[in-house]
Scaffold this motif. Structure first.
Motif, PDB file in Angstrom:
ATOM      1  N   SER A 107     -38.829 -19.032 -12.174  1.00 16.21           N
ATOM      2  CA  SER A 107     -39.892 -19.297 -13.146  1.00 16.21           C
ATOM      3  C   SER A 107     -40.713 -20.480 -12.841  1.00 16.21           C
ATOM      4  O   SER A 107     -39.968 -21.614 -12.899  1.00 16.21           O
ATOM      5  N   GLN A 108     -41.837 -20.569 -12.402  1.00 16.38           N
ATOM      6  CA  GLN A 108     -42.623 -21.574 -12.282  1.00 16.38           C
ATOM      7  C   GLN A 108     -42.646 -22.521 -13.457  1.00 16.38           C
ATOM      8  O   GLN A 108     -42.465 -23.702 -13.650  1.00 16.38           O
ATOM      9  N   SER A 109     -43.120 -21.596 -14.692  1.00 17.61           N
ATOM     10  CA  SER A 109     -43.351 -22.489 -16.065  1.00 17.61           C
ATOM     11  C   SER A 109     -42.032 -22.565 -16.554  1.00 17.61           C
ATOM     12  O   SER A 109     -41.835 -23.636 -17.566  1.00 17.61           O
ATOM     13  N   THR A 125     -41.935 -17.864 -19.246  1.00 14.58           N
ATOM     14  CA  THR A 125     -42.244 -16.726 -19.340  1.00 14.58           C
ATOM     15  C   THR A 125     -41.461 -15.931 -20.169  1.00 14.58           C
ATOM     16  O   THR A 125     -40.233 -16.023 -19.888  1.00 14.58           O
ATOM     17  N   SER A 144     -50.356 -18.598  -8.114  1.00 12.45           N
ATOM     18  CA  SER A 144     -49.142 -19.597  -7.935  1.00 12.45           C
ATOM     19  C   SER A 144     -49.217 -19.471  -6.317  1.00 12.45           C
ATOM     20  O   SER A 144     -49.167 -18.428  -5.609  1.00 12.45           O
ATOM     21  N   LYS A 181     -51.883 -11.574  -4.766  1.00 12.68           N
ATOM     22  CA  LYS A 181     -52.984 -12.689  -4.725  1.00 12.68           C
ATOM     23  C   LYS A 181     -54.414 -12.411  -4.644  1.00 12.68           C
ATOM     24  O   LYS A 181     -55.466 -12.651  -5.509  1.00 12.68           O
ATOM     25  N   GLU A 208     -55.411 -10.511  -8.107  1.00 14.03           N
ATOM     26  CA  GLU A 208     -55.578 -11.662  -9.110  1.00 14.03           C
ATOM     27  C   GLU A 208     -57.122 -12.366  -9.064  1.00 14.03           C
ATOM     28  O   GLU A 208     -57.386 -12.594 -10.013  1.00 14.03           O
TER      29      GLU A 208
HETATM   30  O1  M6R Z   1     -44.163 -18.867 -14.637  1.00 15.40           O
HETATM   31  P1  M6R Z   1     -43.370 -17.890 -13.823  1.00 15.40           P
HETATM   32  O2  M6R Z   1     -43.283 -18.386 -12.594  1.00 15.40           O
HETATM   33  O3  M6R Z   1     -42.429 -17.441 -14.597  1.00 15.40           O
HETATM   34  O4  M6R Z   1     -44.838 -16.866 -13.811  1.00 15.40           O
HETATM   35  C1  M6R Z   1     -44.432 -15.343 -13.466  1.00 15.40           C
HETATM   36  C2  M6R Z   1     -45.813 -14.738 -13.319  1.00 15.40           C
HETATM   37  O5  M6R Z   1     -46.533 -14.622 -14.405  1.00 15.40           O
HETATM   38  C3  M6R Z   1     -46.763 -15.455 -12.102  1.00 15.40           C
HETATM   39  O6  M6R Z   1     -46.053 -15.712 -10.967  1.00 15.40           O
HETATM   40  C4  M6R Z   1     -47.845 -14.665 -11.877  1.00 15.40           C
HETATM   41  O7  M6R Z   1     -47.736 -13.597 -10.955  1.00 15.40           O
HETATM   42  C5  M6R Z   1     -49.044 -15.554 -10.780  1.00 15.40           C
HETATM   43  N1  M6R Z   1     -49.877 -15.690 -11.699  1.00 15.40           N
HETATM   44  C6  M6R Z   1     -49.031 -14.966  -9.752  1.00 15.40           C
HETATM   45  O8  M6R Z   1     -49.947 -15.680  -8.815  1.00 15.40           O
END
Ligand code: M6R
Length: 369
Positions: free
Chosen positions: A103-105, A108, A156, A242, A245
């Motif tokens: 997870s980036q954030s 999630t 992302s 992408k 989105e």
């Molecule tokens: O923060 P996260 O990586 O957990 O987020 C997961 C997805 O919501 C995120 O990658 C989403 O699919 C992006 N907006 C794609 O560009």
């Protein structure tokens, strides 16, 4: 801040080389991968028989990409599952399972709930996360941070390449502990990984203008298809996501081998199709098979845009546009092949006059289930 860039996304795509380099930094010693955060945690890896990667959206595609290397290097069966599907099917997991969340954030909710569920079932949990001290790493037994830096654009990009990098590092770390990869192959993989930032930089320098140009001509396009095979398959999925989105057009990614099982019916004259072409040096004749897919869609009038390695001349007779990536070991190609797709999504969104950074209906971090 955006600096001189037209959007955060443009800035963040330009930072893809550093995102990889910073994620690798400090984790290679004498040509071997040793992840300092995992020191003293060997137990997490020694008794496991299975890895399940849980994530959503782009992070899940990073997981799907990483699966090939994880399995090849560690010989541990690895599955990738959308986090929101995982806990609703009574999965067979226990203390021999390592659940790797991405997870980036780190916030999630779907991914967090999957991690909590995995822990309750006795599985071991490791988080790959871009945000220091976020909730998911706090709820996990271990964390490997990606060092992509803050990602502001909803779409992302640099986090994606950093996530694949972290999975590769994890694979090499675990392979070292388990002795599943011979020293030469491990050293070769490390060298490939260390060469990625420079190669991404070359893709940016050589292809950015070209892609922006043809995305302007494509501003009225209603639908785009993406085909890939092996590690190129999740890249096709990422390219399509992408585009949905930030360009609001219909886009779908397919495994190229699936074409004849249905999707080829979609191809009519003028249909743009991106094809991620595996290296001719890839085992299993994948290159030939994908080139023959290209011939099939071209014969039906598709407008073919290929992403192929430098020097691959087999694609030339059938391609309307050729986007080149530098030579790399096949497992490392996705880190390069995704870059043109990120640039394309951005180019099309801009050509349509849309807000690249803040697409409608979406939030950067999805904190509800
Ligand atoms: O923060 P996260 O990586 O957990 O987020 C997961 C997805 O919501 C995120 O990658 C989403 O699919 C992006 N907006 C794609 O560009």
């Amino acid at each position: 801040e955006k600096g001189g860039w037209s959007s955060f996304m443009a800035k963040e795509v330009s930072e893809e080389p550093e995102a990889v380099a910073n994620t690798v930094r400090g984790r290679v010693h004498d040509g071997q991968v040793v992840i300092p955060e995992l020191e003293g945690l060997d137990d997490l890896f020694t008794g496991i028989r299975r890895i399940i990667v849980v994530a959503c959206g782009t992070a899940a595609y990073a997981g799907q990409t990483g699966k090939y290397a994880l399995e090849q290097w560690t010989r541990i069966p690895t599955d990738v599952e959308l986090a929101h599907e995982f806990r609703y099917r009574d999965p067979v997991i226990g203390e021999d399972t390592l659940v790797v969340s991405i997870s980036q954030s780190g916030e999630t909710m779907d991914t967090l709930m999957a991690v909590k569920y995995a822990r309750e079932q006795g599985a071991k949990t490791l988080s790959i996360c871009n945000t220091q001290g976020a909730t998911i790493p706090r709820e996990s037994d271990a964390v490997v941070y990606t060092h992509a830096g803050p990602e502001v654009a909803v779409a992302s990009t640099k986090a994606f390449v950093a996530q694949i990098t972290a999975l590769y590092l994890l694979g090499l770390h675990v392979a070292r502990l388990r002795g599943s990869l011979d020293a030469d192959a491990a050293a070769q993989a490390v060298a490939e990984l260390e060469a990625v930032p420079e190669k991404i930089q070359l893709v940016l320098e050589n292809e950015q203008q070209h892609i922006e140009q043809f995305s302007r001509w494509m501003a009225d396009t209603q639908s785009v298809l993406f085909l890939g095979r092996h590690v190129g398959y999740p890249i096709a999925l990422e390219g399509a996501l992408k585009l949905k989105e930030i360009s609001y057009i219909h886009a779908e990614g397919f495994a190229a081998g699936e074409l004849k099982h249905g999707p080829i019916a979609l191809v009519e004259p003028g249909q743009p199709v991106f094809v991620i072409v595996p290296s001719p040096r890839h085992s299993g004749e994948l290159h030939k098979k994908v080139v023959s897919n290209i011939q099939e869609i071209r014969a039906r009038g598709a407008r073919v845009i290929v992403v192929a390695e430098e020097g691959d001349a087999a694609v030339l007779p059938f391609a309307d546009e050729v986007l080149r990536i530098p030579l790399a070991d096949p497992l490392f190609e996705p880190l390069l092949a995704v870059v043109p797709l990120h640039i394309f999504a951005m180019g099309l969104s801009t050509a349509k006059g849309l807000d690249v950074d803040k697409p409608r209906n979406l939030a950067k971090s999805v904190t509800v289930e």
